[in-house]
Design a protein around this motif. Sequence first.
Motif, PDB file in Angstrom:
ATOM      1  N   VAL A 392      40.526  45.174  38.951  1.00 26.33           N
ATOM      2  CA  VAL A 392      39.246  45.540  39.559  1.00 26.33           C
ATOM      3  C   VAL A 392      38.779  44.454  40.514  1.00 26.33           C
ATOM      4  CG1 VAL A 392      36.795  45.998  39.107  1.00 26.33           C
ATOM      5  CG2 VAL A 392      38.540  47.039  37.649  1.00 26.33           C
ATOM      6  N   SER A 393      38.902  43.189  40.109  1.00 27.68           N
ATOM      7  CA  SER A 393      38.452  42.093  40.978  1.00 27.68           C
ATOM      8  C   SER A 393      39.306  42.004  42.239  1.00 27.68           C
ATOM      9  CB  SER A 393      38.476  40.761  40.223  1.00 27.68           C
ATOM     10  OG  SER A 393      39.808  40.386  39.913  1.00 27.68           O
ATOM     11  N   TRP A 394      40.596  42.327  42.131  1.00 31.06           N
ATOM     12  CA  TRP A 394      41.492  42.283  43.301  1.00 31.06           C
ATOM     13  C   TRP A 394      41.193  43.438  44.249  1.00 31.06           C
ATOM     14  CZ3 TRP A 394      46.486  45.170  43.859  1.00 31.06           C
ATOM     15  CH2 TRP A 394      47.169  44.794  45.016  1.00 31.06           C
ATOM     16  N   ILE A 395      41.079  44.662  43.680  1.00 30.33           N
ATOM     17  CA  ILE A 395      40.821  45.850  44.497  1.00 30.33           C
ATOM     18  C   ILE A 395      39.453  45.758  45.172  1.00 30.33           C
ATOM     19  CG2 ILE A 395      40.430  48.356  44.404  1.00 30.33           C
ATOM     20  CD1 ILE A 395      42.529  48.426  42.126  1.00 30.33           C
ATOM     21  N   SER A 396      38.481  45.199  44.443  1.00 32.86           N
ATOM     22  CA  SER A 396      37.115  45.098  44.991  1.00 32.86           C
ATOM     23  C   SER A 396      36.914  43.827  45.816  1.00 32.86           C
ATOM     24  CB  SER A 396      36.097  45.145  43.856  1.00 32.86           C
ATOM     25  OG  SER A 396      36.254  44.019  42.997  1.00 32.86           O
ATOM     26  N   ARG A 397      37.992  43.110  46.082  1.00 26.01           N
ATOM     27  CA  ARG A 397      37.961  41.866  46.869  1.00 26.01           C
ATOM     28  C   ARG A 397      37.025  40.815  46.254  1.00 26.01           C
ATOM     29  NH1 ARG A 397      40.527  42.208  51.708  1.00 26.01           N
ATOM     30  NH2 ARG A 397      41.103  44.296  52.436  1.00 26.01           N
ATOM     31  N   GLY A 398      37.193  40.631  44.937  1.00 30.61           N
ATOM     32  CA  GLY A 398      36.492  39.552  44.255  1.00 30.61           C
ATOM     33  C   GLY A 398      35.145  39.901  43.663  1.00 30.61           C
ATOM     34  N   ASP A 399      34.887  41.196  43.390  1.00 25.77           N
ATOM     35  CA  ASP A 399      33.618  41.582  42.763  1.00 25.77           C
ATOM     36  C   ASP A 399      33.735  41.409  41.251  1.00 25.77           C
ATOM     37  OD1 ASP A 399      31.266  42.691  41.862  1.00 25.77           O
ATOM     38  OD2 ASP A 399      31.318  44.407  43.226  1.00 25.77           O
ATOM     39  N   HIS A 400      33.458  40.201  40.764  1.00 23.66           N
ATOM     40  CA  HIS A 400      33.618  39.899  39.351  1.00 23.66           C
ATOM     41  C   HIS A 400      32.562  40.586  38.494  1.00 23.66           C
ATOM     42  CE1 HIS A 400      36.790  36.762  39.586  1.00 23.66           C
ATOM     43  NE2 HIS A 400      36.327  36.623  40.814  1.00 23.66           N
TER      44      HIS A 400
END
Length: 436
Positions: A392-400
């Motif tokens: 999720v963090s990779w797909i969302s470009r770092g949305d932790h």
Amino acid sequence: MRLDEESPYLATGVSRREAWSWAMFDFANSGYTTVVITAIFNAYFVAVIANNEDWGTLAWTISLAVSYGLIILTAPVVGAYADAYGAKKRLLLLTTIGCVLFTAMLYFAGPGDLWLAAALVILSNFFFGTGENLIAAFLPELARSDTLGKVSGWGWSFGYIGGLVSLGLSLAYVTWAQGQGLPADQFVPVTMLITAGLFAVSSIPTFLYLKERALPQPHRAGISVMHEAFARLKETLDRVRDYRDLTRFLACLVFYQAGIQTVITLAAIYAQQVMGFNTADTMFLVLVVNVTASVGAFVFGNMQDRMGHIRTMALTLLGWMVMVLLAWMAETRGMFWLAANVAGLCLGASQSAARALVGYFSPAPRRAEFFGLWGLAVKLSSILGPLTYGLVSWISRGDHRLAMLISGGYFIIGLAILMSVNIRRGREAALHAEAI
């Protein structure tokens, strides 16, 4: 109170010294999870080794997933072998040596050494996880069936003190090193040596005083040790319908532990990437959380035998849901500190309660094997949760924040499955198996 005396909470023939030596392994190995997996090396892996690239968190979670995958493939067979040959203690020594060695070798992983760091994390975590299963299998031999929660809580609470000691020593060194102007790639590797050394020294009482009570069982003629271990495992899986409540609890465990493992393996990364913590800030936060985790394990361990296993577990899962919402909403350090300490209380309680419940459902002749299945469930969750977060963090470009919120859904699923577990029926199935 003498250590060689027996306790009303311990099984006949078990002294306080032996129970202490068992708990000392929790003390010894907790430094590994606290320093390597939770507080220091995970954030170092993303920020320094992976140079803060978007794929850094995913690379960390993939490394852990590979190690847990290896444990999933081997844990039931290791447990079956330990039962068949009365070899829990011997295997525990081998896993301890392996974890200490590869943790110390993390000293050599620096900026850009992605493959070396990943390989050493995989190996050290494999030996750690296998040893974790083996030490847990001693619990039903040490505690009475009606005090499993209490004795398990002793171990977990003592374990968090061990994590405190390891992290405290590391924090003292890091604070000194930062005062000298040293960069992270010079002081973080030294914390790996501190962690490995403390693990090795602190585990010595376990191998001096903990007894191997399991006797080698009759072996099948004409087949190899490995084939026999697989045959025993197949028998357990074939009869799994006789342990339907254990099976349901293991399914519950996979989901709620997916959430817990996400917090354990990514807490420091979240703190640094979202809340702006530095290495010393994160270490101090985790140090305090270890105190609350120790308190949670001790308090809930004492409550569990009176309150009931299911109610205790349900209460802690509700606490985890609150923690996820607090962390997701946190805009200030104060709110994040509150979320972290709620996690600490729930962490100690849920880990202790789960180990006790598996012991309650386990027939005596197959304890190591059943704890191997417990380890399989935990390690499967350790793949599922962190990988979900990493993807999720990779797909969302770092949305932790989004990754944390989605990972919290696993606690809801776990609670739903938990409500179908029948404690009395599960215990009767274990007693019936022992009588056969």
